[in-house]
Structures are given as structure tokens and as C-alpha cells.
Design an enzyme around this catalytic site. Structure first.
Site, PDB file in Angstrom:
ATOM      1  N   THR A 290      12.344  -0.322   3.354  1.00  9.72           N
ATOM      2  CA  THR A 290      12.641  -1.515   4.142  1.00  9.72           C
ATOM      3  C   THR A 290      13.184  -2.634   3.263  1.00  9.72           C
ATOM      4  O   THR A 290      12.954  -2.636   2.043  1.00  9.72           O
ATOM      5  CB  THR A 290      11.336  -2.004   4.823  1.00  9.72           C
ATOM      6  OG1 THR A 290      11.633  -3.050   5.745  1.00  9.72           O
ATOM      7  CG2 THR A 290      10.332  -2.535   3.823  1.00  9.72           C
TER       8      THR A 290
ATOM      9  N   SER B 269      17.508  -4.398   8.421  1.00  2.85           N
ATOM     10  CA  SER B 269      16.100  -4.419   8.024  1.00  2.85           C
ATOM     11  C   SER B 269      15.753  -3.325   7.019  1.00  2.85           C
ATOM     12  O   SER B 269      14.594  -3.183   6.627  1.00  2.85           O
ATOM     13  CB  SER B 269      15.209  -4.302   9.262  1.00  2.85           C
ATOM     14  OG  SER B 269      15.505  -3.116   9.960  1.00  2.85           O
TER      15      SER B 269
ATOM     16  N   ARG C 201       7.556 -11.898  -2.054  1.00  3.75           N
ATOM     17  CA  ARG C 201       6.675 -11.299  -1.034  1.00  3.75           C
ATOM     18  C   ARG C 201       6.896  -9.779  -0.981  1.00  3.75           C
ATOM     19  O   ARG C 201       8.025  -9.297  -0.982  1.00  3.75           O
ATOM     20  CB  ARG C 201       6.978 -11.910   0.335  1.00  3.75           C
ATOM     21  CG  ARG C 201       6.098 -11.369   1.482  1.00  3.75           C
ATOM     22  CD  ARG C 201       6.740 -10.220   2.227  1.00  3.75           C
ATOM     23  NE  ARG C 201       5.988  -9.847   3.419  1.00  3.75           N
ATOM     24  CZ  ARG C 201       6.259  -8.786   4.180  1.00  3.75           C
ATOM     25  NH1 ARG C 201       7.248  -7.989   3.855  1.00  3.75           N
ATOM     26  NH2 ARG C 201       5.535  -8.511   5.240  1.00  3.75           N
ATOM     27  N   VAL C 202       5.795  -9.053  -0.957  1.00  2.62           N
ATOM     28  CA  VAL C 202       5.862  -7.599  -0.828  1.00  2.62           C
ATOM     29  C   VAL C 202       5.113  -7.225   0.441  1.00  2.62           C
ATOM     30  O   VAL C 202       4.019  -7.731   0.694  1.00  2.62           O
ATOM     31  CB  VAL C 202       5.237  -6.919  -2.066  1.00  2.62           C
ATOM     32  CG1 VAL C 202       5.068  -5.424  -1.839  1.00  2.62           C
ATOM     33  CG2 VAL C 202       6.100  -7.172  -3.303  1.00  2.62           C
ATOM     34  N   GLY C 203       5.685  -6.346   1.226  1.00  2.00           N
ATOM     35  CA  GLY C 203       5.035  -5.932   2.475  1.00  2.00           C
ATOM     36  C   GLY C 203       4.194  -4.678   2.299  1.00  2.00           C
ATOM     37  O   GLY C 203       3.798  -4.314   1.191  1.00  2.00           O
ATOM     38  N   ASP C 204       3.932  -4.018   3.399  1.00  2.00           N
ATOM     39  CA  ASP C 204       3.089  -2.817   3.385  1.00  2.00           C
ATOM     40  C   ASP C 204       3.831  -1.566   2.919  1.00  2.00           C
ATOM     41  O   ASP C 204       3.215  -0.630   2.399  1.00  2.00           O
ATOM     42  CB  ASP C 204       2.529  -2.562   4.793  1.00  2.00           C
ATOM     43  CG  ASP C 204       3.633  -2.481   5.851  1.00  2.00           C
ATOM     44  OD1 ASP C 204       4.641  -3.198   5.721  1.00  2.00           O
ATOM     45  OD2 ASP C 204       3.486  -1.697   6.810  1.00  2.00           O
TER      46      ASP C 204
ATOM     47  N   THR D 186      11.205  -1.184   9.759  1.00  2.00           N
ATOM     48  CA  THR D 186      11.141  -0.306   8.585  1.00  2.00           C
ATOM     49  C   THR D 186      11.383   1.107   9.046  1.00  2.00           C
ATOM     50  O   THR D 186      10.964   1.467  10.150  1.00  2.00           O
ATOM     51  CB  THR D 186       9.700  -0.384   8.006  1.00  2.00           C
ATOM     52  OG1 THR D 186       9.499  -1.686   7.498  1.00  2.00           O
ATOM     53  CG2 THR D 186       9.445   0.646   6.932  1.00  2.00           C
TER      54      THR D 186
ATOM     55  N   GLY E 282       3.689  -6.518   7.859  1.00  2.00           N
ATOM     56  CA  GLY E 282       3.048  -5.772   6.782  1.00  2.00           C
ATOM     57  C   GLY E 282       1.709  -6.334   6.347  1.00  2.00           C
ATOM     58  O   GLY E 282       0.812  -5.573   5.942  1.00  2.00           O
TER      59      GLY E 282
ATOM     60  N   THR F  98       5.063   0.267  10.721  1.00  2.00           N
ATOM     61  CA  THR F  98       6.110  -0.734  10.794  1.00  2.00           C
ATOM     62  C   THR F  98       5.516  -1.973  11.457  1.00  2.00           C
ATOM     63  O   THR F  98       4.479  -1.895  12.096  1.00  2.00           O
ATOM     64  CB  THR F  98       7.326  -0.184  11.592  1.00  2.00           C
ATOM     65  OG1 THR F  98       8.355  -1.175  11.603  1.00  2.00           O
ATOM     66  CG2 THR F  98       6.963   0.167  13.016  1.00  2.00           C
ATOM     67  N   GLY F  99       6.183  -3.094  11.261  1.00  2.00           N
ATOM     68  CA  GLY F  99       5.660  -4.336  11.832  1.00  2.00           C
ATOM     69  C   GLY F  99       5.220  -5.292  10.735  1.00  2.00           C
ATOM     70  O   GLY F  99       5.649  -5.144   9.581  1.00  2.00           O
TER      71      GLY F  99
HETATM   72  N1  ASP Z   1       6.487  -3.616   7.606  1.00  2.00           N
HETATM   73  C1  ASP Z   1       7.643  -4.328   7.132  1.00  2.00           C
HETATM   74  C2  ASP Z   1       7.196  -5.450   6.216  1.00  2.00           C
HETATM   75  O1  ASP Z   1       6.199  -6.067   6.470  1.00  2.00           O
HETATM   76  C3  ASP Z   1       8.521  -4.874   8.193  1.00  2.00           C
HETATM   77  C4  ASP Z   1       8.654  -4.060   9.463  1.00  2.00           C
HETATM   78  O2  ASP Z   1       8.447  -2.861   9.475  1.00  2.00           O
HETATM   79  O3  ASP Z   1       8.974  -4.607  10.510  1.00  2.00           O
HETATM   80  O4  ASP Z   1       7.882  -5.727   5.263  1.00  2.00           O
END
Ligand code: ASP
Length: 360
Positions: A233, A96, A243-246, A215, A269, A266-267
Site C-alpha cells: 500500500t 492507494s 507514519r507507518v500503517g498496518d 490496500t 491501519g 485493509t482500512g
Molecule cells: N491499511 C492501510 C493503512 O492504514 C490503508 C488501507 O488499507 O485503506 O495504511
């Protein structure tokens, strides 16, 4: 007009007097008309602050250890967080973060990363391919460009110009998991990749039982009383191309304000971006919340808005204030964070959460 000119003159004279009183730096609070500081942050007290590094999930333990090789010797927080998060970026068993990360649904490994210093300097890259250490490219964006965020092709071009080596980040193991996923091709983020059996999957419910996100977010406070943070991450496995996350979004996946503290997430995004999560945590600390209270309030903000959805998704926040106090909170049970300081180097602490039992 004369009044306005006189006011401006009075303000400028007052402000420069105040700047001199603060060693030439602009005072960090409102000034009255004679240039005196009316209110503002309490003076920094480095002696009471703990030198400490914290990071998300159990892979944070090894990352903190690397960061500590710098922090423990009196080095800078910014160098420490960069070196620290390079550990999971290079760990091929970690699917990840960085090289070995799971690809998007078209088979491309695309990386997101950000870095932020106590004074608000920051840099980030998003959807970057072929570079093992996106965190170091993010730092170069911060230090060598007038910009904050470079994405995709442009980020890769910049990285290559800066001397980073182009490589294939899709490992045979990750490729195999992708082929397995293609059999059903359902996008279904698992709650925690915290099963942390690195690829065996356990309770994630994914085809092939693979963990599909997580992350590393890291925050460090150094012996000079300075804070810095980093976040990196490969994002959600099997995400849409582009796609771009947080994680590379300053204020979402990472935020640091040297006068207050730092936060990272984390989680899922998308939920963090919708709420400017890490910025919110830092602002809540600014208003007087402890790191734990601030993380909890930011999590509850998401849960309140997304009551049904939040039952099956994970978001976790980790925060440290300028005195080195640490707190965390998550929606789901299973989030953990690693803490390293002079007393204890390998601590892994389970976070409190809204739901206290595992979702199944
Ligand atoms: N926050 C990350 C994302 O959305 C993934 C994660 O931390 O689980 O890309």
C-alpha cells in the site's frame, strides 16, 4: 539432579524418535515423556485443498489474474502473491498502492509492504520511497537479510544495493490531488476508497473528492498445499511524514501460518495494529472458527473497543484457511474481495459488514 538428567535424556531420546517418525521434522504438537505426539494439527490433505488466490477490493481481480498465471500451472504461492500484487503497484490509476499512490502531507510517496510464507518466513519494508515494487524488496528482506523489517532510508539503500531502480513515484495526477488537499489540509480518512472511480472520489467527502486509502492484501494456496500472503500500500493519503500503517507489520496487516491459514487487512491501519488484527484472525481459525467467523470476531473486537469511532471508520479482514475456504468481514458496507480458482477467475464478492448501509 540425577532425576533431572534422566528426564532430559528421556525427553531427547523420545523427541528424536518422534522427529524420525515425522520424516526428520520436529513434530508440530506437544509430546508426552516418551516422545509421542499427544495432540496437534490434523495431517495435511493437499488433495482436498483448493488451489486458489484471494485479494482485497476490486483491483484484486486483475491482481489475482496475474497470480493465477503461476498458480494455475502448479507454481508456488509465494511467487504468485508477489507477481499478483505487482499489478496494482504499477497501476498509475490506483492512488492507494505503489507508484501513483497519494503522498503524505509533505508530498512524499512512501510505501509499506510485507510478504509471508507458510513456514513463518517473512519480510517487510515501511516508509520506502522511490521504488515501484516494495513487495519485491520485502521478499529480498526475507530471503537475503537476517531481518524482518527495513524502514525509510535504510530500506531504500538496501533496495538500491539489490539492483532496484530509483524512480519518482509522484505522478502529476497524484500531485494535483495533493495540492487540492493542501487548500484545507484536513486529515480525514474516507470510509471506503471502494468508490473506485480512481480519482473522481464520489462520496469520500475529500477536497477534490479523492479516494484516500486502500490496500491490496493477497492470500494464495498452491497445488503443493502451501499458503503464502502479500500486502502492499501507499497507506493513508496525507498521513504524517514517517507514519507507518498496518500493512508492513507482520501480525497486523498480514499473517500466514501454513498449518492454519492466512489473513490480511485493509482500512484504518492504526485500528488493525492496536488489535494485532491478522494474527488474531489466524489464531481464531486455529481455535476452530471458519475464516468468515474469525474475520467477524476480529472486526467486532475493534467495534467493541471503539464503539463511537467505528461508526465512521473502515476496517476489513480477508482470510483463507489451509483448505482454501475463504471468508471476510468489515465494519462498513462496501468492502469487497476478489477470488480466483480453476472454476472462476474474476469473481468479486461483496463482504458482509457490521453496518449494512453506506455512511453519509
Ligand atoms: N491499511 C492501510 C493503512 O492504514 C490503508 C488501507 O488499507 O485503506 O495504511
Amino acid at each position: 539432579m540425577t532425576d533431572r538428567r534422566q528426564f532430559l535424556k528421556a525427553f531427547v531420546l523420545g523427541a528424536s524418535a518422534s522427529m524420525l517418525a515425522w520424516g526428520g521434522k520436529l513434530a508440530a504438537g506437544p509430546l508426552n515423556r516418551s516422545g509421542k505426539l499427544v495432540a496437534g494439527p490434523a495431517p495435511r490433505t493437499p488433495a482436498t485443498a483448493a488451489v486458489r488466490v484471494v485479494s482485497t477490493w476490486d483491483f484484486g481481480v486483475a491482481a489475482n489474474r496475474a497470480a493465477w498465471t503461476i498458480l494455475g500451472k502448479g507454481g508456488h504461492a509465494l511467487d504468485a502473491v508477489e507477481l499478483g500484487v505487482q499489478v496494482p503497484e504499477s497501476d498509475l490509476k490506483n492512488h492507494s498502492v505503489g507508484k501513483g499512490g497519494y503522498p503524505d502531507r509533505d508530498g512524499h510517496v512512501t510505501l509499506d509492504a510485507s510478504i509471508m510464507d507458510a513456514d513463518g518466513s517473512c519480510g517487510a519494508v515501511a516508509a520506502l520511497e522511490h521504488i515501484e515494487h516494495p513487495i519485491s524488496v520485502a521478499r529480498r528482506v526475507m530471503e537475503r537479510t537476517p531481518h524482518v523489517l527495513l524502514v525509510g532510508e535504510g530500506a531504500l539503500q538496501f533496495a538500491l544495493e539489490q539492483g532496484f531502480k530509483k524512480q519518482d513515484l509522484l505522478t502529476p495526477e497524484a500531485e494535483q490531488a495533493w495540492h487540492e488537499w493542501l487548500k484545507t489540509a484536513k486529515y480525514n480518512p474516507s470510509i471506503n476508497s471502494e468508490v473506485h472511480d480512481y480519482g473522481k472520489g464520489g462520496s469520500t467527502g475529500m477536497p477534490g473528492g479523492v479516494n484516500n486509502h486502500d490496500t491490496i492484501g493477497m492470500l494464495a494456496l498452491d497445488a503443493h498445499g502451501k499458503l503464502a500472503g502479500a500486502c502492499t500500500t501507499s497507506g493513508m493519503a496525507w498521513k504524517m511524514r514517517g507514519r507507518v500503517g498496518d500493512s508492513p507489520i507482520i501480525g497486523a496487516g498480514l499473517y500466514v501460518d501454513g498449518e492454519v491459514g492466512g489473513a490480511t487487512s485493509t482500512g484504518v491501519g492504526e485500528e488493525v495494529i492496536r488489535n494485532a488484527g491478522s494474527f488474531l484472525v489466524v489464531e481464531l481459525m486455529r481455535q476452530g472458527r471458519s475464516p468468515h467467523e474469525a474475520c467477524k470476531e476480529a472486526v467486532m473486537r475493534i467495534v467493541k473497543k471503539r464503539r463511537e469511532a467505528s461508526k465512521t471508520l473502515q476496517v476489513g479482514f480477508l482470510a483463507m484457511n489451509r483448505d482454501g475456504e475463504v471468508g471476510a468481514y468489515a465494519i462498513q458496507h462496501g468492502f469487497s474481495y476478489a477470488v480466483c480458482d480453476a472454476k472462476k477467475q474474476d469473481a468479486l464478492i461483496p463482504s458482509q459488514s457490521v453496518y449494512t448501509t453506506s455512511y453519509s
